[in-house]
Scaffold this active site. Sequence first.
Site, PDB file in Angstrom:
ATOM      1  N   SER A 141      41.805  47.265  31.411  1.00  0.00           N
ATOM      2  CA  SER A 141      41.506  48.556  31.253  1.00  0.00           C
ATOM      3  C   SER A 141      42.671  49.075  30.539  1.00  0.00           C
ATOM      4  O   SER A 141      43.882  48.530  30.564  1.00  0.00           O
ATOM      5  CB  SER A 141      41.340  49.347  32.796  1.00  0.00           C
ATOM      6  OG  SER A 141      41.514  50.756  32.603  1.00  0.00           O
ATOM      7  N   TYR A 154      43.962  51.019  41.504  1.00  0.00           N
ATOM      8  CA  TYR A 154      43.438  50.515  40.178  1.00  0.00           C
ATOM      9  C   TYR A 154      44.396  50.426  39.104  1.00  0.00           C
ATOM     10  O   TYR A 154      44.325  49.090  38.609  1.00  0.00           O
ATOM     11  CB  TYR A 154      42.085  51.284  39.865  1.00  0.00           C
ATOM     12  CG  TYR A 154      41.365  50.921  38.650  1.00  0.00           C
ATOM     13  CD1 TYR A 154      40.288  50.246  38.981  1.00  0.00           C
ATOM     14  CD2 TYR A 154      41.638  51.294  37.374  1.00  0.00           C
ATOM     15  CE1 TYR A 154      39.341  49.763  37.867  1.00  0.00           C
ATOM     16  CE2 TYR A 154      40.691  51.077  36.514  1.00  0.00           C
ATOM     17  CZ  TYR A 154      39.477  50.188  36.564  1.00  0.00           C
ATOM     18  OH  TYR A 154      38.607  49.975  35.566  1.00  0.00           O
TER      19      TYR A 154
HETATM   20  N1  LIG Z   1      33.363  51.212  33.003  1.00  0.00           N
HETATM   21  C1  LIG Z   1      34.739  51.448  32.560  1.00  0.00           C
HETATM   22  O1  LIG Z   1      34.804  52.796  32.206  1.00  0.00           O
HETATM   23  C2  LIG Z   1      35.779  50.340  32.742  1.00  0.00           C
HETATM   24  C3  LIG Z   1      36.781  50.474  31.805  1.00  0.00           C
HETATM   25  C4  LIG Z   1      37.723  49.741  32.022  1.00  0.00           C
HETATM   26  C5  LIG Z   1      37.543  48.458  32.846  1.00  0.00           C
HETATM   27  N2  LIG Z   1      36.503  48.269  33.775  1.00  0.00           N
HETATM   28  C6  LIG Z   1      36.132  47.019  34.228  1.00  0.00           C
HETATM   29  O2  LIG Z   1      35.230  46.388  33.784  1.00  0.00           O
HETATM   30  C7  LIG Z   1      34.667  45.534  35.039  1.00  0.00           C
HETATM   31  C8  LIG Z   1      33.290  45.835  35.362  1.00  0.00           C
HETATM   32  O3  LIG Z   1      32.945  47.250  35.513  1.00  0.00           O
HETATM   33  P1  LIG Z   1      31.736  48.045  35.279  1.00  0.00           P
HETATM   34  O4  LIG Z   1      32.056  49.306  34.579  1.00  0.00           O
HETATM   35  O5  LIG Z   1      30.700  46.875  34.417  1.00  0.00           O
HETATM   36  O6  LIG Z   1      31.025  48.113  36.670  1.00  0.00           O
HETATM   37  P2  LIG Z   1      29.686  47.922  37.263  1.00  0.00           P
HETATM   38  O7  LIG Z   1      29.787  48.708  38.682  1.00  0.00           O
HETATM   39  O8  LIG Z   1      28.475  48.308  36.271  1.00  0.00           O
HETATM   40  O9  LIG Z   1      29.674  46.259  37.338  1.00  0.00           O
HETATM   41  C9  LIG Z   1      30.492  45.630  38.528  1.00  0.00           C
HETATM   42  C10 LIG Z   1      30.081  44.643  39.060  1.00  0.00           C
HETATM   43  O10 LIG Z   1      31.042  43.837  39.751  1.00  0.00           O
HETATM   44  C11 LIG Z   1      30.084  43.438  40.933  1.00  0.00           C
HETATM   45  N3  LIG Z   1      31.328  43.253  42.068  1.00  0.00           N
HETATM   46  C12 LIG Z   1      31.812  44.402  42.634  1.00  0.00           C
HETATM   47  N4  LIG Z   1      32.664  43.397  43.872  1.00  0.00           N
HETATM   48  C13 LIG Z   1      32.368  42.281  43.543  1.00  0.00           C
HETATM   49  C14 LIG Z   1      32.929  41.311  44.320  1.00  0.00           C
HETATM   50  N5  LIG Z   1      33.825  41.385  45.585  1.00  0.00           N
HETATM   51  N6  LIG Z   1      32.448  39.876  43.775  1.00  0.00           N
HETATM   52  C15 LIG Z   1      31.519  39.752  42.980  1.00  0.00           C
HETATM   53  N7  LIG Z   1      31.172  40.798  42.236  1.00  0.00           N
HETATM   54  C16 LIG Z   1      31.592  42.231  42.649  1.00  0.00           C
HETATM   55  C17 LIG Z   1      29.347  44.437  41.317  1.00  0.00           C
HETATM   56  O11 LIG Z   1      28.302  44.154  42.052  1.00  0.00           O
HETATM   57  C18 LIG Z   1      28.786  44.945  39.687  1.00  0.00           C
HETATM   58  O12 LIG Z   1      27.604  43.943  39.342  1.00  0.00           O
HETATM   59  C19 LIG Z   1      35.630  46.161  36.270  1.00  0.00           C
HETATM   60  O13 LIG Z   1      36.454  45.139  36.213  1.00  0.00           O
HETATM   61  C20 LIG Z   1      36.178  47.500  35.915  1.00  0.00           C
HETATM   62  O14 LIG Z   1      37.352  47.802  36.251  1.00  0.00           O
HETATM   63  C21 LIG Z   1      35.444  49.430  33.375  1.00  0.00           C
END
Ligand SMILES: NC(=O)c1ccc[n+]([C@@H]2O[C@H](COP(=O)([O-])OP(=O)(O)OC[C@H]3O[C@@H](n4cnc5c(N)ncnc54)[C@H](O)[C@@H]3O)[C@@H](O)[C@H]2O)c1
Length: 259
Positions: A141, A154
């Site tokens: 991130s 985080y």
């Molecule tokens: N959305 C943002 O702005 C953003 C920015 C930077 C990084 N990220 C990172 O991207 C990644 C995905 O996030 P997203 O925004 O798509 O979120 P999201 O909530 O849409 O998807 C996250 C997925 O992870 C799964 N998950 C959660 N805990 C879990 C576990 N213990 N085992 C297996 N699966 C699990 C959830 O069921 C979900 O399907 C994360 O690592 C997040 O930190 C997101």
Amino acid sequence: MRLQDKVAVITGAASGIGLEIARTFAREGAKIVIADLNQAGADAAAASLDPTGERALGVAMNVTDEAQVEAGMARAVAAFGRIDILVSNAGIQTVAPVEQFEFAKWKQLLSIHLDGAFLTTRAALRTMYEQGSGSIIYMGSVHSKEASALKAPYVTAKHGLIGLAKVVAKEGAAHGVRANVICPGFVRTPLVEKQIPEQARELGISEEDVVKKVMLKETVDGEFTTVEDVAEAALFFASFGSNALTGQSLVVSHGWFMQ
Ligand SMILES: NC(=O)c1ccc[n+]([C@@H]2O[C@H](COP(=O)([O-])OP(=O)(O)OC[C@H]3O[C@@H](n4cnc5c(N)ncnc54)[C@H](O)[C@@H]3O)[C@@H](O)[C@H]2O)c1
């Protein structure tokens, strides 16, 4: 096609960024293993990529559970014979000031992001080392580089992933395995939708101001990064043609963070 018949395991791929990476990799010819918390969600995502099940498999995997990770990765190898790409993407967000952060929530977040990355990496490396090739991509991130208030575990975890990627890059080199990190800015997935009202409450400002004055304030154009943007970066890392690109982190954030 840039990933013809490559096998990709993507954690947290039932939703958001992981799901879009799965779509993009499938479009480029890869066979996909969707690893997510529950079987129904993983199956639905896999079926949306390939209803025949021949090129997409759903696997129930809590990435913090050693036995589930081992079993899930073994299923992937049993189904498709190899693992070329691991995208360690599963994640959550919890916001609170440090002095009020519940220890259980701190540990839960670190465990999903860091234990999850470690356990899936360890399992994938065994197969990748046998093959003599592989690409591991961690979902970092901008918070791998920068801090924000209310996000202590985080920010800690996302910084930690860069350290893990660098070690895996060094150890993996002799086996043809690369490791890199993608560092997205804010993307409007369920993870972000949930924290807009939470941050508004914590900071005592409107939800609109959370978006404009907190999330997108430092971008060059006030725009959210999209799941497609992040999937393109993942495709770049996954399909890179030599072992030159390893141990790196790539920020995709509309200029929020510049390095
Ligand atoms: N959305 C943002 O702005 C953003 C920015 C930077 C990084 N990220 C990172 O991207 C990644 C995905 O996030 P997203 O925004 O798509 O979120 P999201 O909530 O849409 O998807 C996250 C997925 O992870 C799964 N998950 C959660 N805990 C879990 C576990 N213990 N085992 C297996 N699966 C699990 C959830 O069921 C979900 O399907 C994360 O690592 C997040 O930190 C997101």
